[in-house]
Design an enzyme around this catalytic site. Structure first.
Site, short mmCIF file in Angstrom:
data_model
loop_
_atom_site.label_atom_id
_atom_site.label_comp_id
_atom_site.label_asym_id
_atom_site.label_seq_id
_atom_site.Cartn_x
_atom_site.Cartn_y
_atom_site.Cartn_z
N ARG A 53 0.98 -1.32 -0.15
CA ARG A 53 0.05 -0.09 0.04
C ARG A 53 0.71 1.22 0.02
O ARG A 53 0.48 2.22 -0.74
CB ARG A 53 -0.96 0.00 1.30
CG ARG A 53 -2.36 -0.56 1.15
CD ARG A 53 -2.85 -1.17 2.50
NE ARG A 53 -1.85 -2.24 2.91
CZ ARG A 53 -1.89 -3.28 2.51
NH1 ARG A 53 -2.98 -3.84 1.72
NH2 ARG A 53 -1.12 -4.31 2.87
N THR A 54 1.83 1.42 0.96
CA THR A 54 2.39 2.64 1.13
C THR A 54 3.18 2.84 -0.13
O THR A 54 3.07 3.98 -0.71
CB THR A 54 3.30 2.76 2.40
OG1 THR A 54 2.62 2.05 3.48
CG2 THR A 54 3.88 3.95 2.77
N LYS A 82 26.68 -3.51 -1.71
CA LYS A 82 28.08 -3.37 -2.00
C LYS A 82 28.72 -2.70 -0.68
O LYS A 82 30.00 -2.41 -0.71
CB LYS A 82 28.45 -2.47 -3.22
CG LYS A 82 27.86 -3.29 -4.60
CD LYS A 82 28.17 -2.14 -5.58
CE LYS A 82 27.46 -2.54 -7.01
NZ LYS A 82 27.65 -1.26 -7.92
N ARG A 103 11.49 3.73 3.34
CA ARG A 103 11.14 3.23 4.31
C ARG A 103 12.33 2.15 4.63
O ARG A 103 12.77 1.51 3.77
CB ARG A 103 10.03 2.10 4.12
CG ARG A 103 9.60 0.96 5.14
CD ARG A 103 8.47 0.24 4.59
NE ARG A 103 7.33 0.81 4.95
CZ ARG A 103 6.04 0.31 5.03
NH1 ARG A 103 6.07 -0.75 4.56
NH2 ARG A 103 4.96 1.15 5.20
N HIS A 131 5.23 5.98 11.77
CA HIS A 131 4.77 5.91 10.33
C HIS A 131 3.76 6.74 10.01
O HIS A 131 2.53 7.03 10.14
CB HIS A 131 4.05 4.48 10.11
CG HIS A 131 3.71 4.00 8.75
ND1 HIS A 131 3.91 5.01 7.65
CD2 HIS A 131 3.42 2.89 8.16
CE1 HIS A 131 3.31 4.14 6.54
NE2 HIS A 131 2.97 3.16 6.79
C1 NCD Z 1 1.74 -1.14 8.15
C2 NCD Z 1 3.19 -0.78 8.39
O1 NCD Z 1 4.00 -0.91 7.64
O2 NCD Z 1 3.88 -0.30 9.38
N1 NCD Z 1 1.45 -1.29 6.92
C3 NCD Z 1 1.04 -0.03 5.96
O3 NCD Z 1 1.84 0.85 5.70
N2 NCD Z 1 -0.09 0.01 5.82
C4 NCD Z 1 1.38 -1.98 9.19
C5 NCD Z 1 1.71 -3.55 9.13
O4 NCD Z 1 2.79 -3.60 8.42
O5 NCD Z 1 1.49 -4.05 9.89
#
Ligand code: NCD
Length: 355
Positions: A53-54, A82, A103, A131
């Site tokens: 999703r993100t 590397k 991320r 997040h």
């Molecule tokens: C979440 C995350 O990555 O922290 N997912 C997301 O970004 N929608 C929640 C999760 O991974 O459980």
């Protein structure tokens, strides 16, 4: 937007946050008006942890705004393998892109990256820490589906220790009037101390319960989360925690008629499939709101189109963060940055107390 980066939602004022939500609403109503809003701009997604999703919602958001995208979604395909450090990687990508979404599994990595980047950094998850853009998604969803961000009783259930979405969401909702929090988890997976401290600072009412059934009737919002398997020290420790809190249609019989059930997703087994048919379950809609919220965010962040020249940052303390998951543990060149919180020394990257 005053802030150059989005590392933590605290970087924005509540007015700025409300502006993003209201812009997201306008984009939903009039998508064609925004089809060229970011024409000529380039967004880089730098993802060293799995994401559906993100990452895709950021990419879709930029494409729907008429911009273009580049990215890394697998460290094995980048020069990290590397031996290149985060600082050099970010210096390079910051020279290619107009905005970076990143991320990693390292707590505080987005903050570290922001020190070296010429262009804005958006934190799309730094380990079990924060997040903020999921929170943007969550508040956009609540604004449009519940109609308010205050006077709510919010139940947060599951992995409240490692669940970064929980930490960012609580930090944001404490700022709105009369919100009450019910933390539903095992004692092992309760919220970190620094989140408790923030709740106390804002004088919020909160309680801890270990039974979902008991908590449900009073809730306006139920925020379910997955047990974060990848953050446990052993498979055994994870096995002990999984499958304890499961939302099913029977438990929902005692819930309010206008309860809103949210989940950042992915779901594993904490919500049964039948719940999806209950109109109170809005987690799939929530993921869609996320795309619009991110469109609004990108637009606002690209408004300050000034060229940023990174300045050298010096250590402000002799102390050393002992959190092995902190970015400072694997990126030793980083300046030590320590702040004071409740009379204790706290690492500015990962928020852990240094003792
Ligand atoms: C979440 C995350 O990555 O922290 N997912 C997301 O970004 N929608 C929640 C999760 O991974 O459980």
């Amino acid at each position: 937007m005053k802030a150059k980066n989005l590392i933590d939602l605290d970087d924005f004022t509540t007015e700025e946050l409300d502006d993003i939500v209201s812009l997201a609403g306008d984009i939903i109503r009039n998508p064609k008006d925004y089809a060229e809003a970011c024409k000529g701009k380039l967004l880089a997604t730098v993802f060293y942890e799995p994401s559906t999703r993100t990452q895709m919602s950021f990419q879709t958001a930029m494409l729907r705004l008429g911009g273009t995208i580049i990215g890394i979604d697998n460290p094995a395909g980048s020069s990290i393998t590397k031996g290149e450090n985060l600082k050099d990687t970010i210096k390079i990508i910051g020279g290619y892109a107009d905005i970076i979404v990143m991320r990693t599994a390292l707590e505080g990595a987005a903050k570290a990256a922001s020190i070296y980047s010429k262009c804005p950094i958006i934190n799309a998850g730094d380990g079990g820490h924060l997040h903020p853009t999921q929170t943007l998604t969550d508040v956009t969803t609540l604004s449009f589906e519940l109609g308010r961000l205050d006077n709510m009783t919010i139940g947060l259930c599951g992995d409240l220790k490692y669940g970064r979405t929980v930490h960012s969401l609580v930090k944001c909702l404490v700022k709105y009037k009369n919100n009450k929090f019910v933390f539903i988890s095992t004692p092992e997976l309760t919220i970190p101390d620094y989140i408790k401290q923030i709740l106390d600072e804002y004088g919020c009412e909160y309680s801890f319960v270990d039974n979902l059934n008991d908590a449900i009737p009073e809730l306006d919002v139920l925020y379910m989360t997955r047990i974060q398997r990848e953050r446990f020290e052993s498979q055994e420790a994870y096995e002990k925690q999984k499958g304890i809190f499961v939302l099913d249609t029977q438990k929902l019989q005692n819930a309010k008629a206008d309860l809103k059930i949210l989940h950042p997703l992915p779901r594993v087994d904490e919500i049964t499939d039948e719940v999806d048919y209950d109109p109170r379950a809005i987690y799939f809609k929530q993921a869609e709101y996320g795309m619009y919220a991110r469109m609004a965010l990108i637009m606002k962040m690209l408004e300050n189109d000034s060229d940023f020249v990174p300045q050298r940052v010096y250590s402000n303390s002799e102390l050393k963060c002992k959190n092995p998951k902190c970015v400072t543990a694997s990126e030793p060149y980083l300046a030590t940055l320590v702040k004071e919180n409740g009379g204790k020394a706290v690492c500015e990257y990962c928020d852990k107390v240094i003792d």
